[in-house]
Write a protein that holds these residues in place. Structure first.
Motif, PDB file in Angstrom:
ATOM      1  N   ASP A   1       0.807  -1.214   0.000  1.00  0.00           N
ATOM      2  CA  ASP A   1       0.000   0.000   0.000  1.00  0.00           C
ATOM      3  C   ASP A   1       0.840   1.264   0.000  1.00  0.00           C
ATOM      4  O   ASP A   1       0.301   2.370  -0.041  1.00  0.00           O
ATOM      5  CB  ASP A   1      -0.934   0.013   1.223  1.00  0.00           C
ATOM      6  N   LEU A   2       2.147   1.095   0.049  1.00  0.00           N
ATOM      7  CA  LEU A   2       3.061   2.228   0.013  1.00  0.00           C
ATOM      8  C   LEU A   2       4.096   2.025  -1.085  1.00  0.00           C
ATOM      9  O   LEU A   2       4.429   0.890  -1.431  1.00  0.00           O
ATOM     10  CB  LEU A   2       3.787   2.384   1.354  1.00  0.00           C
ATOM     11  N   ILE A   3       4.600   3.123  -1.617  1.00  0.00           N
ATOM     12  CA  ILE A   3       5.759   3.077  -2.506  1.00  0.00           C
ATOM     13  C   ILE A   3       6.963   3.511  -1.674  1.00  0.00           C
ATOM     14  O   ILE A   3       6.972   4.605  -1.113  1.00  0.00           O
ATOM     15  CB  ILE A   3       5.605   4.020  -3.711  1.00  0.00           C
ATOM     16  N   HIS A   4       7.945   2.657  -1.580  1.00  0.00           N
ATOM     17  CA  HIS A   4       9.110   2.959  -0.752  1.00  0.00           C
ATOM     18  C   HIS A   4      10.100   3.801  -1.569  1.00  0.00           C
ATOM     19  O   HIS A   4      10.596   3.372  -2.601  1.00  0.00           O
ATOM     20  CB  HIS A   4       9.710   1.673  -0.211  1.00  0.00           C
ATOM     21  N   VAL A   5      10.337   5.000  -1.080  1.00  0.00           N
ATOM     22  CA  VAL A   5      11.059   6.022  -1.835  1.00  0.00           C
ATOM     23  C   VAL A   5      12.568   5.936  -1.646  1.00  0.00           C
ATOM     24  O   VAL A   5      13.329   5.931  -2.609  1.00  0.00           O
ATOM     25  CB  VAL A   5      10.566   7.424  -1.422  1.00  0.00           C
ATOM     26  N   ALA A   6      13.005   5.891  -0.388  1.00  0.00           N
ATOM     27  CA  ALA A   6      14.439   5.937  -0.112  1.00  0.00           C
ATOM     28  C   ALA A   6      14.751   5.251   1.207  1.00  0.00           C
ATOM     29  O   ALA A   6      13.883   5.114   2.067  1.00  0.00           O
ATOM     30  CB  ALA A   6      14.923   7.392  -0.065  1.00  0.00           C
ATOM     31  N   VAL A   7      15.986   4.821   1.335  1.00  0.00           N
ATOM     32  CA  VAL A   7      16.494   4.317   2.606  1.00  0.00           C
ATOM     33  C   VAL A   7      17.417   5.388   3.166  1.00  0.00           C
ATOM     34  O   VAL A   7      18.320   5.860   2.468  1.00  0.00           O
ATOM     35  CB  VAL A   7      17.268   2.998   2.430  1.00  0.00           C
ATOM     36  N   LEU A   8      17.181   5.793   4.407  1.00  0.00           N
ATOM     37  CA  LEU A   8      18.023   6.813   5.020  1.00  0.00           C
ATOM     38  C   LEU A   8      19.250   6.185   5.681  1.00  0.00           C
ATOM     39  O   LEU A   8      20.381   6.573   5.405  1.00  0.00           O
ATOM     40  CB  LEU A   8      17.232   7.605   6.061  1.00  0.00           C
ATOM     41  N   ALA A   9      19.008   5.224   6.566  1.00  0.00           N
ATOM     42  CA  ALA A   9      20.133   4.687   7.330  1.00  0.00           C
ATOM     43  C   ALA A   9      19.742   3.421   8.069  1.00  0.00           C
ATOM     44  O   ALA A   9      18.560   3.086   8.186  1.00  0.00           O
ATOM     45  CB  ALA A   9      20.611   5.733   8.343  1.00  0.00           C
ATOM     46  N   ARG A  10      20.749   2.742   8.558  1.00  0.00           N
ATOM     47  CA  ARG A  10      20.593   1.692   9.551  1.00  0.00           C
ATOM     48  C   ARG A  10      21.243   2.184  10.838  1.00  0.00           C
ATOM     49  O   ARG A  10      22.149   3.027  10.808  1.00  0.00           O
ATOM     50  CB  ARG A  10      21.254   0.390   9.101  1.00  0.00           C
ATOM     51  N   MET A  11      20.779   1.649  11.965  1.00  0.00           N
ATOM     52  CA  MET A  11      21.345   2.050  13.236  1.00  0.00           C
ATOM     53  C   MET A  11      21.485   0.846  14.164  1.00  0.00           C
ATOM     54  O   MET A  11      20.517   0.119  14.399  1.00  0.00           O
ATOM     55  CB  MET A  11      20.470   3.111  13.910  1.00  0.00           C
TER      56      MET A  11
ATOM     57  N   VAL B   1      22.471   4.686   3.979  1.00  0.00           N
ATOM     58  CA  VAL B   1      22.261   3.623   2.986  1.00  0.00           C
ATOM     59  C   VAL B   1      21.581   4.225   1.753  1.00  0.00           C
ATOM     60  O   VAL B   1      20.385   4.035   1.521  1.00  0.00           O
ATOM     61  CB  VAL B   1      21.390   2.480   3.543  1.00  0.00           C
ATOM     62  N   PRO B   2      22.318   4.985   0.942  1.00  0.00           N
ATOM     63  CA  PRO B   2      21.697   5.564  -0.249  1.00  0.00           C
ATOM     64  C   PRO B   2      21.424   4.503  -1.303  1.00  0.00           C
ATOM     65  O   PRO B   2      22.244   3.628  -1.550  1.00  0.00           O
ATOM     66  CB  PRO B   2      22.757   6.561  -0.735  1.00  0.00           C
ATOM     67  N   CYS B   3      20.248   4.568  -1.914  1.00  0.00           N
ATOM     68  CA  CYS B   3      19.917   3.657  -3.014  1.00  0.00           C
ATOM     69  C   CYS B   3      18.733   4.222  -3.785  1.00  0.00           C
ATOM     70  O   CYS B   3      18.031   5.119  -3.305  1.00  0.00           O
ATOM     71  CB  CYS B   3      19.624   2.246  -2.511  1.00  0.00           C
ATOM     72  N   ASN B   4      18.505   3.713  -5.000  1.00  0.00           N
ATOM     73  CA  ASN B   4      17.401   4.226  -5.799  1.00  0.00           C
ATOM     74  C   ASN B   4      16.064   3.694  -5.283  1.00  0.00           C
ATOM     75  O   ASN B   4      16.016   2.852  -4.380  1.00  0.00           O
ATOM     76  CB  ASN B   4      17.600   3.896  -7.291  1.00  0.00           C
ATOM     77  N   ALA B   5      14.979   4.198  -5.870  1.00  0.00           N
ATOM     78  CA  ALA B   5      13.651   3.853  -5.366  1.00  0.00           C
ATOM     79  C   ALA B   5      13.360   2.361  -5.503  1.00  0.00           C
ATOM     80  O   ALA B   5      12.777   1.752  -4.599  1.00  0.00           O
ATOM     81  CB  ALA B   5      12.590   4.678  -6.103  1.00  0.00           C
ATOM     82  N   ARG B   6      13.747   1.759  -6.619  1.00  0.00           N
ATOM     83  CA  ARG B   6      13.485   0.327  -6.799  1.00  0.00           C
ATOM     84  C   ARG B   6      14.221  -0.498  -5.758  1.00  0.00           C
ATOM     85  O   ARG B   6      13.665  -1.413  -5.153  1.00  0.00           O
ATOM     86  CB  ARG B   6      13.913  -0.113  -8.202  1.00  0.00           C
ATOM     87  N   ASP B   7      15.478  -0.156  -5.512  1.00  0.00           N
ATOM     88  CA  ASP B   7      16.243  -0.886  -4.512  1.00  0.00           C
ATOM     89  C   ASP B   7      15.711  -0.644  -3.107  1.00  0.00           C
ATOM     90  O   ASP B   7      15.812  -1.513  -2.228  1.00  0.00           O
ATOM     91  CB  ASP B   7      17.720  -0.498  -4.589  1.00  0.00           C
ATOM     92  N   SER B   8      15.142   0.540  -2.862  1.00  0.00           N
ATOM     93  CA  SER B   8      14.555   0.834  -1.551  1.00  0.00           C
ATOM     94  C   SER B   8      13.414  -0.134  -1.254  1.00  0.00           C
ATOM     95  O   SER B   8      13.280  -0.629  -0.132  1.00  0.00           O
ATOM     96  CB  SER B   8      14.045   2.274  -1.507  1.00  0.00           C
ATOM     97  N   ALA B   9      12.595  -0.401  -2.263  1.00  0.00           N
ATOM     98  CA  ALA B   9      11.510  -1.365  -2.088  1.00  0.00           C
ATOM     99  C   ALA B   9      12.066  -2.754  -1.810  1.00  0.00           C
ATOM    100  O   ALA B   9      11.531  -3.509  -0.993  1.00  0.00           O
ATOM    101  CB  ALA B   9      10.627  -1.388  -3.337  1.00  0.00           C
ATOM    102  N   GLY B  10      13.176  -3.087  -2.468  1.00  0.00           N
ATOM    103  CA  GLY B  10      13.805  -4.385  -2.240  1.00  0.00           C
ATOM    104  C   GLY B  10      14.372  -4.519  -0.839  1.00  0.00           C
ATOM    105  O   GLY B  10      14.268  -5.574  -0.220  1.00  0.00           O
ATOM    106  N   VAL B  11      14.955  -3.426  -0.329  1.00  0.00           N
ATOM    107  CA  VAL B  11      15.484  -3.435   1.029  1.00  0.00           C
ATOM    108  C   VAL B  11      14.357  -3.652   2.029  1.00  0.00           C
ATOM    109  O   VAL B  11      14.487  -4.436   2.980  1.00  0.00           O
ATOM    110  CB  VAL B  11      16.225  -2.114   1.332  1.00  0.00           C
ATOM    111  N   PHE B  12      13.227  -2.976   1.808  1.00  0.00           N
ATOM    112  CA  PHE B  12      12.091  -3.135   2.721  1.00  0.00           C
ATOM    113  C   PHE B  12      11.564  -4.563   2.675  1.00  0.00           C
ATOM    114  O   PHE B  12      11.246  -5.158   3.711  1.00  0.00           O
ATOM    115  CB  PHE B  12      10.981  -2.153   2.377  1.00  0.00           C
ATOM    116  N   GLY B  13      11.482  -5.135   1.476  1.00  0.00           N
ATOM    117  CA  GLY B  13      11.028  -6.521   1.350  1.00  0.00           C
ATOM    118  C   GLY B  13      11.955  -7.483   2.073  1.00  0.00           C
ATOM    119  O   GLY B  13      11.502  -8.440   2.719  1.00  0.00           O
ATOM    120  N   ALA B  14      13.261  -7.232   1.980  1.00  0.00           N
ATOM    121  CA  ALA B  14      14.223  -8.088   2.675  1.00  0.00           C
ATOM    122  C   ALA B  14      14.087  -7.949   4.192  1.00  0.00           C
ATOM    123  O   ALA B  14      14.265  -8.926   4.927  1.00  0.00           O
ATOM    124  CB  ALA B  14      15.648  -7.720   2.239  1.00  0.00           C
ATOM    125  N   GLU B  15      13.743  -6.744   4.660  1.00  0.00           N
ATOM    126  CA  GLU B  15      13.527  -6.538   6.090  1.00  0.00           C
ATOM    127  C   GLU B  15      12.338  -7.367   6.585  1.00  0.00           C
ATOM    128  O   GLU B  15      12.383  -7.942   7.673  1.00  0.00           O
ATOM    129  CB  GLU B  15      13.266  -5.055   6.372  1.00  0.00           C
TER     130      GLU B  15
END
Length: 329
Positions: free
Chosen positions: A120-130, A298-312
């Motif tokens: 239900d969301l489009i994941h735009v960017a990854v800011l960081a991990r902590m 963790v800079p990455c493009n929008a497509r990769d941001s969605a992939g990072v969220f899916g992996a989370e």
């Protein structure tokens, strides 16, 4: 050619001009966006790590794009109140969600949610991990990670371990630790890290896992003791602390922070926000602010941001199954 007559050649010429025009410059959406203030929704109370990461990004976007990007705290239900408000917002780029690990956890931990943060969301960017720190009360007679594990094993069920709430990254990091180390203790859930840290400093609880940003003040004041970091590698802010991995191979958790917009937001706006966010993260002044609280960009493009969220989602689903925890406790 008489008015009203449209030939195949005319149509092809028009299509070619449209294609050239699209390639040559911004579309209407990006050419006019933003034309009014943008709300950046933080689904937590003020003062946390999410806000400290979002603030410099909002300031930079305001400068670069010419409209205010204003943070608005909408806490409640473990981030779900604020998240749902963005899910149902107009998909026009004027409402942005500050996402975090909680959004990935809740997909599996709370199956009763009326929305799906992955779809239900489009994941735009990854800011960081902590990283998180394993913090203990100064009254506890341990000074190292191995001493803590030995003490907990020698006192089964006697330790109380606080968290920022049931199903939070703090809670699940503690659960994973107890499962992997074979420990028994009592979980004490608070409404946020702040109250838990207060009780830790006064000795009302024995330990807790918390992100670096909110733990640093307690650590530097000497009212709490840090024993280890939860990431596989050391933390730049506390390089003297060993990773838990050294005692429990395979242990690795961290907080995730990003941004998202409602599904249906024009791709041109998504790409613009992603590009400007990555430019902000790359700025040395902002990097310095991130470094000061232990955040790893963790800079990455929008497509990769969605992939990072899916992996989370996959990562925390596995952890939830391993720790055998449920929303109902």
């Amino acid at each position: 050619m008489p008015i009203g007559m449209i030939t195949r050649r005319t149509l092809l010429q028009a299509a070619a001009c449209t294609t050239i025009s699209a390639a040559a410059g911004p579309t209407w959406a990006t050419a006019t966006y933003p034309s009014r203030p943008v709300t950046w929704v933080l689904p937590y109370a003020a003062g946390g790590a999410t806000g400290r990461l979002a603030q410099p990004i909002c300031e930079r976007l305001s400068q670069r794009l010419g409209q205010p990007f204003t943070m608005e705290n909408r806490p409640g239900a473990g981030s779900n109140t604020g998240t749902e408000s963005v899910v149902h917002a107009a998909p026009d780029g004027y409402t942005i969600l500050a996402t975090s690990t909680a959004n990935a956890i809740n997909v599996s931990f709370d199956p009763s949610l009326p929305f799906d943060a992955a779809h239900d969301l489009i994941h735009v960017a990854v800011l960081a991990r902590m990283p998180l720190l394993l913090m203990v009360s100064t009254e506890l007679p341990v000074k190292t990670l191995l001493e803590f594990i030995a003490y907990a094993k020698a006192n089964p069920g006697k330790l109380s371990v606080g968290s920022a709430g049931l199903g939070t990254v703090q809670h699940l990091s503690a659960e994973l630790f107890s499962v992997m180390a074979g420990l028994e203790w009592t979980n004490v859930h608070y409404r946020g890290s702040g109250p838990a840290l207060v009780d830790l400093s006064s000795g009302h609880i024995h330990a807790m896992f918390d992100n670096v940003a909110s733990s640093l003040e307690l650590l530097r004041s000497g009212k709490g003791r840090a024993l280890a970091v939860t990431t596989r590698g050391p933390c730049a802010v506390t390089p003297e602390l060993p990773p838990i991995w050294t005692a429990l191979p395979g242990y690795n958790t961290s907080g995730f922070y990003g941004t998202a917009v409602p599904r249906g937001t024009p791709q041109e706006i998504v790409d613009l926000l992603n590009r400007e966010t990555n430019l902000a993260i790359a700025d040395p002044a902002i990097r310095k602010q991130f470094d000061a609280i232990g955040a790893i960009p963790v800079p990455c493009n929008a497509r990769d941001s969605a992939g990072v969220f899916g992996a989370e989602i996959v990562r925390w689903r596995q952890l939830i199954a391993l720790a055998r925890v449920r929303k109902d406790g």
